[in-house]
Scaffold this motif. Structure first.
Motif, PDB file in Angstrom:
ATOM      1  N   GLU A 349       0.737  -1.125  -0.295  1.00  0.00           N
ATOM      2  CA  GLU A 349       0.012  -0.001   0.060  1.00  0.00           C
ATOM      3  C   GLU A 349       0.867   1.312   0.081  1.00  0.00           C
ATOM      4  N   MET A 350       2.016   1.164   0.893  1.00  0.00           N
ATOM      5  CA  MET A 350       2.879   2.239   0.995  1.00  0.00           C
ATOM      6  C   MET A 350       3.506   2.755  -0.423  1.00  0.00           C
ATOM      7  N   LYS A 351       3.985   1.547  -1.065  1.00  0.00           N
ATOM      8  CA  LYS A 351       4.690   1.850  -2.114  1.00  0.00           C
ATOM      9  C   LYS A 351       3.597   2.139  -3.529  1.00  0.00           C
ATOM     10  N   GLY A 352       2.437   1.882  -3.405  1.00  0.00           N
ATOM     11  CA  GLY A 352       1.411   2.559  -4.271  1.00  0.00           C
ATOM     12  C   GLY A 352       1.059   3.739  -3.888  1.00  0.00           C
ATOM     13  N   ASP A 353       1.278   4.262  -2.612  1.00  0.00           N
ATOM     14  CA  ASP A 353       0.893   5.674  -2.400  1.00  0.00           C
ATOM     15  C   ASP A 353       2.057   6.616  -2.771  1.00  0.00           C
ATOM     16  N   LEU A 354       3.157   6.063  -2.693  1.00  0.00           N
ATOM     17  CA  LEU A 354       4.497   6.720  -3.148  1.00  0.00           C
ATOM     18  C   LEU A 354       4.138   7.075  -4.559  1.00  0.00           C
ATOM     19  N   ALA A 365      -1.175   1.152  -9.484  1.00  0.00           N
ATOM     20  CA  ALA A 365      -2.293   0.344  -9.412  1.00  0.00           C
ATOM     21  C   ALA A 365      -1.877  -1.309  -9.065  1.00  0.00           C
ATOM     22  N   PRO A 366      -0.689  -1.597  -9.565  1.00  0.00           N
ATOM     23  CA  PRO A 366      -0.236  -3.128  -9.188  1.00  0.00           C
ATOM     24  C   PRO A 366       0.057  -3.295  -7.935  1.00  0.00           C
ATOM     25  N   PRO A 367       0.887  -2.493  -7.134  1.00  0.00           N
ATOM     26  CA  PRO A 367       0.966  -2.600  -5.847  1.00  0.00           C
ATOM     27  C   PRO A 367      -0.240  -2.601  -4.839  1.00  0.00           C
ATOM     28  N   TYR A 368      -1.017  -1.764  -5.320  1.00  0.00           N
ATOM     29  CA  TYR A 368      -2.566  -1.526  -4.740  1.00  0.00           C
ATOM     30  C   TYR A 368      -3.212  -2.780  -4.807  1.00  0.00           C
ATOM     31  N   ARG A 369      -3.186  -3.310  -6.041  1.00  0.00           N
ATOM     32  CA  ARG A 369      -3.867  -4.649  -6.300  1.00  0.00           C
ATOM     33  C   ARG A 369      -3.274  -5.617  -5.185  1.00  0.00           C
ATOM     34  N   LYS A 370      -1.973  -5.817  -5.293  1.00  0.00           N
ATOM     35  CA  LYS A 370      -1.339  -6.707  -4.389  1.00  0.00           C
ATOM     36  C   LYS A 370      -1.894  -6.500  -3.085  1.00  0.00           C
ATOM     37  N   ALA A 371      -1.869  -5.275  -2.481  1.00  0.00           N
ATOM     38  CA  ALA A 371      -2.128  -5.017  -1.208  1.00  0.00           C
ATOM     39  C   ALA A 371      -3.556  -5.365  -0.857  1.00  0.00           C
ATOM     40  N   ALA A 389      -6.097   5.287  -8.045  1.00  0.00           N
ATOM     41  CA  ALA A 389      -5.132   5.219  -9.071  1.00  0.00           C
ATOM     42  C   ALA A 389      -5.763   4.779 -10.318  1.00  0.00           C
ATOM     43  N   LEU A 390      -6.831   4.102 -10.242  1.00  0.00           N
ATOM     44  CA  LEU A 390      -7.591   3.476 -11.687  1.00  0.00           C
ATOM     45  C   LEU A 390      -8.076   4.929 -12.408  1.00  0.00           C
ATOM     46  N   LEU A 391      -8.630   5.684 -11.276  1.00  0.00           N
ATOM     47  CA  LEU A 391      -9.572   6.726 -12.373  1.00  0.00           C
ATOM     48  C   LEU A 391      -8.696   7.950 -12.476  1.00  0.00           C
ATOM     49  N   GLU A 392      -7.382   7.992 -11.762  1.00  0.00           N
ATOM     50  CA  GLU A 392      -6.719   9.113 -12.155  1.00  0.00           C
ATOM     51  C   GLU A 392      -6.032   8.972 -13.518  1.00  0.00           C
ATOM     52  N   GLN A 393      -6.151   7.623 -14.142  1.00  0.00           N
ATOM     53  CA  GLN A 393      -5.515   7.250 -15.365  1.00  0.00           C
ATOM     54  C   GLN A 393      -6.301   7.665 -16.717  1.00  0.00           C
ATOM     55  N   ARG A 394      -7.590   8.308 -16.081  1.00  0.00           N
ATOM     56  CA  ARG A 394      -8.669   8.884 -17.139  1.00  0.00           C
ATOM     57  C   ARG A 394      -8.740   7.911 -18.399  1.00  0.00           C
ATOM     58  N   ASP A 400     -14.784   0.270 -14.809  1.00  0.00           N
ATOM     59  CA  ASP A 400     -15.559  -0.909 -13.953  1.00  0.00           C
ATOM     60  C   ASP A 400     -14.581  -1.536 -12.972  1.00  0.00           C
ATOM     61  N   GLU A 401     -13.535  -1.752 -13.092  1.00  0.00           N
ATOM     62  CA  GLU A 401     -12.635  -2.197 -11.920  1.00  0.00           C
ATOM     63  C   GLU A 401     -12.838  -1.427 -10.729  1.00  0.00           C
ATOM     64  N   ALA A 402     -12.621  -0.005 -11.022  1.00  0.00           N
ATOM     65  CA  ALA A 402     -12.676   0.995  -9.868  1.00  0.00           C
ATOM     66  C   ALA A 402     -13.965   0.702  -9.243  1.00  0.00           C
ATOM     67  N   LEU A 403     -14.999   0.831  -9.886  1.00  0.00           N
ATOM     68  CA  LEU A 403     -16.162   0.458  -9.272  1.00  0.00           C
ATOM     69  C   LEU A 403     -16.547  -0.626  -8.606  1.00  0.00           C
ATOM     70  N   LYS A 404     -16.071  -1.618  -8.984  1.00  0.00           N
ATOM     71  CA  LYS A 404     -15.923  -2.935  -8.368  1.00  0.00           C
ATOM     72  C   LYS A 404     -15.534  -3.010  -6.976  1.00  0.00           C
ATOM     73  N   ASN A 405     -14.308  -2.089  -6.954  1.00  0.00           N
ATOM     74  CA  ASN A 405     -13.699  -2.227  -5.660  1.00  0.00           C
ATOM     75  C   ASN A 405     -14.116  -0.960  -4.837  1.00  0.00           C
ATOM     76  N   LEU A 406     -14.727  -0.010  -5.294  1.00  0.00           N
ATOM     77  CA  LEU A 406     -15.565   0.977  -4.407  1.00  0.00           C
ATOM     78  C   LEU A 406     -16.958   0.215  -3.904  1.00  0.00           C
ATOM     79  N   GLN A 407     -17.351  -0.626  -4.619  1.00  0.00           N
ATOM     80  CA  GLN A 407     -18.631  -1.054  -4.037  1.00  0.00           C
ATOM     81  C   GLN A 407     -18.325  -2.109  -3.011  1.00  0.00           C
ATOM     82  N   ILE A 408     -17.191  -2.668  -2.998  1.00  0.00           N
ATOM     83  CA  ILE A 408     -16.720  -3.830  -2.038  1.00  0.00           C
ATOM     84  C   ILE A 408     -16.345  -2.993  -0.711  1.00  0.00           C
ATOM     85  N   ALA A 409     -15.758  -1.762  -1.108  1.00  0.00           N
ATOM     86  CA  ALA A 409     -15.183  -0.897  -0.029  1.00  0.00           C
ATOM     87  C   ALA A 409     -16.364  -0.281   0.842  1.00  0.00           C
TER      88      ALA A 409
END
Length: 488
Positions: A349-354, A365-371, A389-394, A400-409
């Protein structure tokens, strides 16, 4: 220590169809920390007095101290894991207890607004051994089970606390910096939570909470020595209180009798000599280092020298450099820690934040997915960061992947305004105005902006298919804002 918050006005414009971020036309006064170059480890969590009392905070409230609530997924996970046996021994569902960190250097802890335990950062940083923290948590659990909750002089204080815990967590996320983990927002209290007339318990209640806490620790097979050493740390009979212990001693009256009662219990306990597992102490030292690095990065770098290769020291230095925006020094430390502990989700998570905070959203996105994979059911906050991170890529293909994660969250982070802001952004990318309006209503509700929530819920009802989940929830929101009886 970190610099003082910067006070500014934030105006929010009315949302229009197709816009990702809904904003209120009413200016709100928010105390916001000026964002650093990097995301901090602490998520914004704030509640505005404006939204609770229906107007500007009174002058008296403006002059009072602020309470800053801090959130970190790893810190919450570790403290909750340590406290779980105590909650279970008390017959309390561990998942029903909310643990909140208060950014305050005084040594204090209290319960309020239900099954909510507030721990001051001054307490966490002053703890010498995990057993002391367990003793404090057991004591506060005794207050919860005994019904010794905050007794305010009126409904305002209790309503505020309920809103703080139930509605406002994460409410200002993304205001100070564009990440759910960024910055701090101050909370203006009509009655400051540390005031004696609001939080102070009676000596009888304190002794009762001690005994209950001791019984819970005994039932859980935990040594109660930490509770004793913590009380002795505070001391009794001293003519003056120092700044660090004043908070706890004023809200939790100490007596020699209390200390003697705890000592007598320990002498008879079967678990007095049972040590705290080394791994538990290591976990706690790590979150202490992280918290220290967030609050005082320079002091943390002085404390943890470059030649100290311990995990705790490298952890502290990594977060301190991270806090200062020094990617060149932080990144190798994080990579080295991941290499040694590849199954630790919070390092990924920290690597993703950086990466995210240096404009490398695609790489984040990959380190966040791993986290998320490693954290499992406790990945709510990390899923929000991944969606960011996904939505920042525009790229609409990633919506859809962003929504899936947000809905679970939403199962654990559903009160976060930032989560709903990201959800609105994703629906906007998918060109779905009905769900955009619904998500905007949820964001406004989380912020306490009831007029905006009502307006957007009504808009969602008109645009969404009748009976669909979003349509039904929009009806609920309209009902919560007093608009259910409005004719269509």
């Amino acid at each position: 220590m970190a610099s003082a918050p910067t006070r500014r006005h934030i105006s929010r414009e009315d949302a229009a169809p197709g816009r990702a971020e809904a904003r209120s036309s009413e200016p709100e006064v928010v105390t916001v920390r000026k964002p650093s170059r990097l995301v901090s480890v602490v998520a914004i969590m704030s509640v505005l007095v404006v939204s609770l009392v229906g107007g500007a905070p009174p002058a008296q409230a403006q002059r009072r101290p602020e309470m800053q609530i801090l959130s970190d997924a790893e810190t919450d996970h570790i403290i909750r894991k340590m406290a779980r046996p105590i909650f279970q021994a008390a017959g309390i569902d561990p998942e029903a207890v909310t643990i909140l960190l208060v950014n305050d250097s005084t040594l204090n802890a209290f319960v309020a607004g239900g099954q909510n335990i507030f721990l001051h950062t001054g307490l966490l940083l002053s703890i010498d051994d995990v057993g002391q923290l367990l003793g404090v948590i057991a004591h506060e659990t005794g207050h919860i089970s005994g019904g010794h909750l905050v007794r305010g002089t009126g409904a305002m204080e209790n309503a505020f606390l309920s809103s703080l815990v139930g509605m406002g967590l994460g409410i200002a996320a993304g205001v100070a910096a564009r990440n759910s983990n960024a910055g701090i927002a101050g909370v203006m209290l009509g009655q400051h939570l540390a005031e004696r007339n609001f939080l102070a318990f009676s000596r009888t209640q304190e002794a009762s909470a001690d005994q209950a806490g001791l019984s819970y620790m005994e039932h859980a097979g935990l040594s109660s020595v930490g509770m004793l050493t913590f009380l002795e740390k505070l001391g009794v009979g001293e003519p003056l209180l120092n700044d660090r212990d004043a908070g706890y001693r004023l809200t939790h009256p100490l007596t020699r009798e209390r200390i003697e009662a705890v000592r007598n219990f320990i002498e008879k306990s079967r678990f007095t000599k049972v040590p705290t597992p080394a791994a538990v102490n290591e976990d706690f030292r790590r979150i202490q280092a992280k918290l220290s690095a967030y609050l005082d990065p320079l002091g943390t770098l002085r404390r943890f020298k470059a030649d100290d290769r311990s995990v705790v020291a490298r952890y502290g230095r990594a977060y301190a450099y991270f806090r200062q925006g020094d990617i060149k020094q932080a990144a190798p430390l994080v990579d080295g820690l991941i290499a040694e502990d590849p199954k630790n989700p919070y390092l990924h998570e920290m690597k993703g934040d950086l990466l995210l905070q240096t404009g490398r959203a695609a790489d984040a996105a990959p380190p966040y997915r791993k986290a998320v994979e490693l954290a499992g059911t406790e990945a709510g906050v990390i899923r929000v960061s991944l969606a960011h991170a996904l939505l920042e890529q525009r790229d609409p293909k990633l919506a859809d992947e962003a929504l899936k994660n947000l809905q679970i969250a939403t199962k654990t982070q559903g009160q976060s305004a930032f989560l709903w802001r990201l959800t609105a952004q994703a629906w906007s990318m998918k060109n779905n105005p009905g769900m955009l309006a619904y998500a905007t209503a949820e964001e406004a509700l989380a912020r306490g902006d009831l007029p905006m929530a009502k307006a957007q819920a009504e808009r969602a009802e008109k645009l969404l298919p009748a009976g669909s989940p979003g349509w039904l929830r929009a009806q609920d929101i309209r009902g919560q804002t007093g608009g259910l009886d409005k004719p269509k």
